[in-house]
Design an enzyme around this catalytic site. Structure first.
Site, PDB file in Angstrom:
ATOM      1  N   ASP A   1       0.831  -1.207   0.000  1.00  0.00           N
ATOM      2  CA  ASP A   1       0.000   0.000   0.000  1.00  0.00           C
ATOM      3  C   ASP A   1       0.866   1.257   0.000  1.00  0.00           C
ATOM      4  O   ASP A   1       0.777   2.076  -0.902  1.00  0.00           O
ATOM      5  CB  ASP A   1      -1.018   0.001   1.157  1.00  0.00           C
ATOM      6  CG  ASP A   1      -0.404  -0.192   2.536  1.00  0.00           C
ATOM      7  OD1 ASP A   1       0.846  -0.290   2.653  1.00  0.00           O
ATOM      8  OD2 ASP A   1      -1.174  -0.231   3.515  1.00  0.00           O
TER       9      ASP A   1
ATOM     10  N   ASP B   1       6.783   4.134   3.250  1.00  0.00           N
ATOM     11  CA  ASP B   1       6.938   5.341   4.061  1.00  0.00           C
ATOM     12  C   ASP B   1       8.401   5.441   4.496  1.00  0.00           C
ATOM     13  O   ASP B   1       9.239   5.924   3.733  1.00  0.00           O
ATOM     14  CB  ASP B   1       5.960   5.230   5.228  1.00  0.00           C
ATOM     15  CG  ASP B   1       5.832   6.491   6.055  1.00  0.00           C
ATOM     16  OD1 ASP B   1       6.121   7.577   5.542  1.00  0.00           O
ATOM     17  OD2 ASP B   1       5.425   6.394   7.229  1.00  0.00           O
ATOM     18  N   THR B   2       8.746   4.974   5.685  1.00  0.00           N
ATOM     19  CA  THR B   2      10.156   4.974   6.093  1.00  0.00           C
ATOM     20  C   THR B   2      10.956   3.932   5.311  1.00  0.00           C
ATOM     21  O   THR B   2      12.166   4.040   5.185  1.00  0.00           O
ATOM     22  CB  THR B   2      10.306   4.660   7.597  1.00  0.00           C
ATOM     23  OG1 THR B   2       9.829   3.342   7.846  1.00  0.00           O
ATOM     24  CG2 THR B   2       9.532   5.650   8.446  1.00  0.00           C
ATOM     25  N   GLY B   3      10.255   2.918   4.804  1.00  0.00           N
ATOM     26  CA  GLY B   3      10.910   1.865   4.029  1.00  0.00           C
ATOM     27  C   GLY B   3      11.168   0.598   4.820  1.00  0.00           C
ATOM     28  O   GLY B   3      11.546  -0.429   4.255  1.00  0.00           O
TER      29      GLY B   3
ATOM     30  N   THR C   1       9.197  -1.558   6.396  1.00  0.00           N
ATOM     31  CA  THR C   1       8.344  -2.718   6.104  1.00  0.00           C
ATOM     32  C   THR C   1       8.774  -3.402   4.809  1.00  0.00           C
ATOM     33  O   THR C   1       8.917  -4.622   4.761  1.00  0.00           O
ATOM     34  CB  THR C   1       6.862  -2.273   5.984  1.00  0.00           C
ATOM     35  OG1 THR C   1       6.496  -1.586   7.178  1.00  0.00           O
ATOM     36  CG2 THR C   1       5.946  -3.462   5.775  1.00  0.00           C
TER      37      THR C   1
ATOM     38  N   ARG D   1     -11.327   1.776   5.080  1.00  0.00           N
ATOM     39  CA  ARG D   1     -10.770   1.008   3.959  1.00  0.00           C
ATOM     40  C   ARG D   1     -11.704   0.989   2.751  1.00  0.00           C
ATOM     41  O   ARG D   1     -11.265   0.849   1.624  1.00  0.00           O
ATOM     42  CB  ARG D   1     -10.501  -0.447   4.392  1.00  0.00           C
ATOM     43  CG  ARG D   1      -9.392  -0.610   5.413  1.00  0.00           C
ATOM     44  CD  ARG D   1      -9.008  -2.084   5.523  1.00  0.00           C
ATOM     45  NE  ARG D   1      -8.259  -2.404   6.722  1.00  0.00           N
ATOM     46  CZ  ARG D   1      -6.934  -2.290   6.845  1.00  0.00           C
ATOM     47  NH1 ARG D   1      -6.228  -1.829   5.845  1.00  0.00           N
ATOM     48  NH2 ARG D   1      -6.338  -2.629   7.970  1.00  0.00           N
TER      49      ARG D   1
HETATM   50  P1  5GP Z   1       7.174   1.959   6.621  1.00  0.00           P
HETATM   51  O1  5GP Z   1       7.650   0.667   7.202  1.00  0.00           O
HETATM   52  O2  5GP Z   1       7.573   2.155   5.188  1.00  0.00           O
HETATM   53  O3  5GP Z   1       7.492   3.138   7.481  1.00  0.00           O
HETATM   54  O4  5GP Z   1       5.614   1.929   6.723  1.00  0.00           O
HETATM   55  C1  5GP Z   1       4.860   1.356   5.788  1.00  0.00           C
HETATM   56  C2  5GP Z   1       3.524   0.983   6.366  1.00  0.00           C
HETATM   57  O5  5GP Z   1       3.023   1.998   7.227  1.00  0.00           O
HETATM   58  C3  5GP Z   1       2.514   0.850   5.255  1.00  0.00           C
HETATM   59  O6  5GP Z   1       2.447  -0.473   4.822  1.00  0.00           O
HETATM   60  C4  5GP Z   1       1.246   1.293   5.911  1.00  0.00           C
HETATM   61  O7  5GP Z   1       0.602   0.191   6.467  1.00  0.00           O
HETATM   62  C5  5GP Z   1       1.663   2.212   7.007  1.00  0.00           C
HETATM   63  N1  5GP Z   1       1.459   3.633   6.640  1.00  0.00           N
HETATM   64  C6  5GP Z   1       2.407   4.561   6.311  1.00  0.00           C
HETATM   65  N2  5GP Z   1       1.858   5.724   6.014  1.00  0.00           N
HETATM   66  C7  5GP Z   1       0.520   5.549   6.132  1.00  0.00           C
HETATM   67  C8  5GP Z   1      -0.610   6.406   5.907  1.00  0.00           C
HETATM   68  O8  5GP Z   1      -0.521   7.578   5.535  1.00  0.00           O
HETATM   69  N3  5GP Z   1      -1.839   5.846   6.110  1.00  0.00           N
HETATM   70  C9  5GP Z   1      -2.018   4.549   6.492  1.00  0.00           C
HETATM   71  N4  5GP Z   1      -3.262   4.114   6.652  1.00  0.00           N
HETATM   72  N5  5GP Z   1      -0.972   3.720   6.714  1.00  0.00           N
HETATM   73  C10 5GP Z   1       0.272   4.213   6.531  1.00  0.00           C
HETATM   74 MG    MG Z   2       0.965  -1.918   5.367  1.00  0.00          MG
END
Ligand code: 5GP
Ligand code: MG
Length: 181
Positions: free
Chosen positions: A97, A100-102, A104, A162
């Site tokens: 989806d 963001d930070t990367g 995940t 959702r």
């Molecule tokens: P990362 O590990 O890249 O920081 O975070 C990714 C995960 O954070 C995404 O898979 C998602 O589930 C969640 N996330 C990041 N930004 C958003 C946002 O703006 N809205 C929602 N609903 N989830 C987010």
């Molecule tokens: Mg997610």
């Protein structure tokens, strides 16, 4: 009171989904592709995307535990639902989806590669490049959104929103509380 503001309309999303589906179909022409959807947030995007592909694919799902009900990244990621297929020697497309930070997607890339996949590419519905902390290759990006907490089109806040067909930003009030209605 907080509110929600439309960021990307249903028709804008549909247009971009068709465009990247075309690119993916060209890139993987003649190859056997395993599409792995990251639950739950990518489920709407994945459903729209695969129906626009012009190549045959097989589907699987994976789920990690990370964000929970919070609006900030927890930083710790664990596997909640493993994939059910054997990806050894196969080309995998991870459909996520939001990157963001990367953290995940880094976790998921390493995990799928450790299972012996021949290649793993990432297709993100939304890329938030400004917030990146971990460098990750994102080959296909549907939409770029610089900031804000997004809901709708599969994205949730505490499991809500959702089902909304567009992508909205949740605006919090001064107290930091969220009152989307
Ligand atoms: P990362 O590990 O890249 O920081 O975070 C990714 C995960 O954070 C995404 O898979 C998602 O589930 C969640 N996330 C990041 N930004 C958003 C946002 O703006 N809205 C929602 N609903 N989830 C987010
Ligand atoms: Mg997610």
């Amino acid at each position: 009171m907080g509110s929600r503001v439309l960021r990307v309309s249903e028709s804008e999303i549909a247009e971009r989904v068709s465009e990247i589906a075309k690119t993916i179909s060209l890139d993987y022409r003649g190859r056997e592709l395993i599409v792995v959807g990251v639950l739950k947030g990518a489920f709407v995007f994945l459903a729209d995307l695969v129906r626009k592909l012009t190549i045959p694919v097989v589907l699987d799902f994976i789920q990690v535990a990370s964000y929970g009900a919070s609006m900030t990244s927890s930083g710790t990621i664990s596997l909640k639902l493993p994939i059910s297929m054997d990806v050894k020697g196969k080309d995998v497309l991870l459909v996520e989806d939001i990157v963001d930070t990367g953290g995940t997607i880094r976790f998921l890339l390493d995990h799928i590669l450790s299972l012996g996949a021949a290649s793993v590419a990432v297709c993100a519905m939304i890329d938030k490049p400004e917030r990146r902390k971990v460098e990750v290759p994102v080959r296909y990006v549907c939409l770029r959104v610089p900031e804000g907490f997004l809901v709708g089109y599969g994205l949730d806040h505490a499991e809500r929103y959702r089902e909304l067909p567009g992508i909205y930003e949740l605006i919090t009030d001064a107290s930091g509380e969220n009152h989307p209605e």
